[in-house]
Structure formats: C-alpha cells, structure tokens
Design a protein around this motif. Structure first.
Motif, mmCIF file in Angstrom:
data_model
loop_
_atom_site.group_PDB
_atom_site.id
_atom_site.type_symbol
_atom_site.label_atom_id
_atom_site.label_comp_id
_atom_site.label_asym_id
_atom_site.label_seq_id
_atom_site.Cartn_x
_atom_site.Cartn_y
_atom_site.Cartn_z
ATOM 1 N N GLY A 174 39.558 42.978 28.625
ATOM 2 C CA GLY A 174 39.976 43.255 29.330
ATOM 3 C C GLY A 174 40.292 42.101 30.505
ATOM 4 O O GLY A 174 40.509 40.852 29.803
ATOM 5 N N GLY A 175 40.690 42.519 30.772
ATOM 6 C CA GLY A 175 40.908 41.444 32.706
ATOM 7 C C GLY A 175 41.927 40.471 32.656
ATOM 8 O O GLY A 175 43.034 40.337 31.842
ATOM 9 N N ASN A 176 41.603 38.868 32.050
ATOM 10 C CA ASN A 176 42.732 37.847 32.497
ATOM 11 C C ASN A 176 42.095 36.842 31.593
ATOM 12 O O ASN A 176 40.535 36.635 30.811
ATOM 13 C CB ASN A 176 42.762 37.143 33.516
ATOM 14 N N VAL A 177 42.923 36.289 30.413
ATOM 15 C CA VAL A 177 42.769 35.559 28.792
ATOM 16 C C VAL A 177 43.634 34.008 29.054
ATOM 17 O O VAL A 177 44.793 34.255 29.555
ATOM 18 C CB VAL A 177 42.807 35.882 27.594
ATOM 19 N N PHE A 185 34.532 33.509 25.380
ATOM 20 C CA PHE A 185 33.821 33.104 26.753
ATOM 21 C C PHE A 185 33.777 33.627 27.540
ATOM 22 O O PHE A 185 35.340 33.480 27.941
ATOM 23 C CB PHE A 185 33.091 31.236 26.071
ATOM 24 N N ALA A 186 32.740 33.562 28.930
ATOM 25 C CA ALA A 186 33.348 33.527 30.448
ATOM 26 C C ALA A 186 33.706 31.890 30.928
ATOM 27 O O ALA A 186 33.624 31.401 30.662
ATOM 28 C CB ALA A 186 32.794 34.169 30.780
ATOM 29 N N ILE A 187 35.050 32.825 31.614
ATOM 30 C CA ILE A 187 35.068 31.189 32.652
ATOM 31 C C ILE A 187 34.954 31.319 33.959
ATOM 32 O O ILE A 187 34.905 31.954 34.174
ATOM 33 C CB ILE A 187 37.007 30.877 32.488
ATOM 34 N N THR A 188 34.006 30.281 34.168
ATOM 35 C CA THR A 188 33.148 30.592 36.194
ATOM 36 C C THR A 188 33.822 29.401 36.462
ATOM 37 O O THR A 188 33.553 29.573 37.642
ATOM 38 C CB THR A 188 32.125 29.760 34.763
ATOM 39 N N THR A 220 37.766 35.612 41.508
ATOM 40 C CA THR A 220 36.414 35.780 42.442
ATOM 41 C C THR A 220 36.875 37.772 42.362
ATOM 42 O O THR A 220 35.576 38.478 42.588
ATOM 43 C CB THR A 220 36.817 35.166 43.777
ATOM 44 N N ARG A 221 37.727 37.939 41.847
ATOM 45 C CA ARG A 221 38.123 39.575 41.790
ATOM 46 C C ARG A 221 38.032 40.854 40.152
ATOM 47 O O ARG A 221 37.442 41.403 39.996
ATOM 48 C CB ARG A 221 39.317 40.067 42.082
ATOM 49 N N GLN A 222 38.485 39.191 39.358
ATOM 50 C CA GLN A 222 38.521 40.067 37.821
ATOM 51 C C GLN A 222 37.788 38.865 37.079
ATOM 52 O O GLN A 222 37.882 37.740 37.122
ATOM 53 C CB GLN A 222 40.020 40.086 37.839
ATOM 54 N N PRO A 223 37.762 39.275 35.955
ATOM 55 C CA PRO A 223 37.018 38.316 35.319
ATOM 56 C C PRO A 223 38.498 37.100 34.423
ATOM 57 O O PRO A 223 39.355 37.845 33.594
ATOM 58 C CB PRO A 223 36.551 39.582 33.812
ATOM 59 N N PHE A 224 37.716 36.230 33.355
ATOM 60 C CA PHE A 224 38.867 35.642 32.802
ATOM 61 C C PHE A 224 37.800 35.051 31.831
ATOM 62 O O PHE A 224 36.744 34.900 32.430
ATOM 63 C CB PHE A 224 38.782 34.258 33.453
ATOM 64 N N THR A 225 38.731 35.792 30.281
ATOM 65 C CA THR A 225 38.104 35.275 29.237
ATOM 66 C C THR A 225 38.648 34.027 28.531
ATOM 67 O O THR A 225 39.742 33.939 28.543
ATOM 68 C CB THR A 225 38.098 36.251 28.221
ATOM 69 N N GLY A 226 37.874 33.303 28.180
ATOM 70 C CA GLY A 226 38.350 31.709 27.419
ATOM 71 C C GLY A 226 38.165 31.516 26.303
ATOM 72 O O GLY A 226 37.837 32.675 25.048
ATOM 73 N N VAL A 227 39.887 31.137 25.269
ATOM 74 C CA VAL A 227 39.451 31.133 24.044
ATOM 75 C C VAL A 227 39.780 29.729 23.182
ATOM 76 O O VAL A 227 41.136 29.357 23.519
ATOM 77 C CB VAL A 227 40.764 32.685 23.434
#
Length: 296
Positions: free
Chosen positions: A155-158, A185-188, A241-248
């Motif tokens: 979910g979240g943003n990709v 992977f998680a984008i930090t 800062t509010r939602q997860p971001f995922t990297g592909v």
C-alpha cells in the motif's frame, strides 16, 4: 484494505525546448520511437498494469494528443476500403474505450508538481499512478506492473528507482534506501540533485510513481522550489513523514527520451527488436562507414 489504482496521470504540458525546432508545432510526446509516439508507449504501459482512466494534463499546442486518442473515421474508412485490415486493427487496439480519457489544462508552466495538482478534481480521493512520458522503459512486465505488485503488498506510495554511477547522482532526485528487497524496500528519505558527497545512495527516481491523494493537499500549499517551480519531490518529502514510501528497483532498460541521445538510442533498440525491421535495419547500419568514430 488497499484501494485499487484505476487512474493514471500523464503530464504532457512541457514545451520540449530540447527538441526545437521539431517541437515548435508538434508536442514532444508525439515524437515517435520507430512508429509509435512516446505518449502511446506510456499509455500502453499503464493499460498493461490495469489502469482504466487516463488523465492528460496538457498545455498550448497539445490538441494533437487528444486527436491521437480519438477515432478518425475518415482514416478508418479509407483503410477499410483499401483492405488494410492489419493497420486498421492496430489503430483501434491502441484506443482507450469511450469515456476512459480526460484532458485538463496546465495554464502556466509551473512545474511537475503543479501539473499533477491540476488533475486533482478528475482523480478525486483515490490513489493514482503518475507516468512521465519522456521516460521510456523496455521490460516485461512493464515498470508500472512491477510497481503494482509492490503496491498490492504494501500500500502507501511507490516509486520506481534505478541505479546510476555515483558521478551522475547530482542530476537526479535520489532516494535513501531502508530495509527490504529490491522489488519493495522502504524509502527513508529523498533529496533533489544532491552533491555526490551528499547523496544518500545511487538510486534515482525514474519517472514512475503511485501516489496517495493526500499529495494534492500538499501541492496546493507547496512553495516554489528549484527553478521557481512547484516540485513533486518537495511534496513527497512532506508526505513521507505521514505515509510509507516503497521503492521498486525495476527490471528493464530505461531511455530518457527528453534528451536527444536517449531518444536516438531508443529508436535503435526498438527497431532492432522488431522482426519486421531488424534485418533491413541491420543491413543499412552495416553499409555506414562509421570507422574509428564508431569504435571509439
């Protein structure tokens, strides 16, 4: 439950100044790689990923894009009368279904973030894909399809990313990599065009995104950033800062068709991949006396 991504936004309002004079009267998105416009490749990628609604953010002199995704009855009738059924079938196959396209206008060149914001009322309160037509990707499945797999899991943003040499990171938006595999992977963190010594990685943002609708509220109040434009990266940094971001880290080959070298390379690669063109194209290439210049 993760909401399904049904809508894609295509920012096509840019002036295409790097391709003048070709783009003086023709949108850069209609430049062809072999025999298909760049915008068609992006739409094809979105359709493969299950997108149902295609939103084009246009500007002046972009009406030909709308015409491209409309039926041309005179042309279809002529093809039918001449028995060119293969060409007619190809034309019809490329068209989205009736009511599946929307066009809105970006009246000022205020940047990618502003272009995305112009689509807010059409997209509504739903996640959406964002595809930059300048970036052409060759891979199976397409990059957006690969991203959809990660989205369905997390979910979240990709965001799609690719590796570049460390010497080139200052030309791109760069992500900081957290835990997880290449395909999710998680984008930090993100930084736009960092100095080489300040870059958090050599993974750059590649022109494909899946974003949550909360990005629109941030863009509405986003101050102008680099180049005096409203930058999508600035809004994504806040949303992070509010939602997860995922990297592909996608599988495939990319071509920056907003630049002449990338565009010309894409034409060669796609031509060589066509069974109906490759033999003749190779013959012509072999006739060229490129000499030392080609081997250097």
């Amino acid at each position: 439950m993760t909401k399904r991504v049904r809508t894609a936004v295509f920012p096509v309002a840019g002036l295409g100044t790097r391709f003048l004079p070709a783009t003086k009267a023709m949108p850069k998105e209609m430049l062809t790689v072999v025999d298909r416009p760049l915008i068609q490749y992006a739409v094809d990628e979105a359709r493969e990923a299950g997108i149902e609604h295609f939103v084009f953010v246009t500007g002046r002199n972009k009406g030909v894009i709308e015409d491209h995704f409309d039926r041309q009855f005179e042309l279809e009738t002529t093809l039918e009368q001449r028995g060119k059924t293969e060409a007619l079938t190809e034309l019809r196959k490329d068209l989205p279904s009736a009511g599946r396209t929307s066009f809105t206008r970006q009246q000022e060149p205020l940047g990618l973030g502003h272009a995305v914001w112009c689509a807010r009322d059409i997209v509504g309160d739903a996640p959406f894909a964002l595809l930059l037509p300048d970036m052409l990707f060759k891979g199976e499945p397409g990059v957006l399809s690969q991203m959809m797999e990660a989205y369905e899991q997390k979910g979240g943003n990709v965001v799609a990313v690719e590796e570049v040499p460390e010497s080139e990171v200052s030309a791109y938006g760069v992500v900081a990599r957290g835990e997880g595999p290449d395909k999710g992977f998680a984008i930090t963190g993100m930084v736009e065009k960092p100095r080489r010594e300040d870059a958090p990685s050599n993974l750059i943002i590649s022109g494909r995104y899946i974003l949550q609708p909360e990005i629109f509220g941030l863009l509405a109040n986003q101050t102008r950033g680099a180049g005096g434009e409203i930058q999508i990266t600035d809004a994504m940094q806040t949303l992070m800062t509010r939602q997860p971001f995922t990297g592909v880290k996608y599988e495939g080959q990319s071509f920056d068709c907003g630049a002449k070298i990338g565009f010309l390379t894409a034409n060669v690669v796609y031509a060589l991949d066509r069974e109906d063109i490759r033999p003749g194209f190779l013959r012509e290439l072999r006739k060229l006396d490129l000499g030392e210049e080609f081997s250097a």
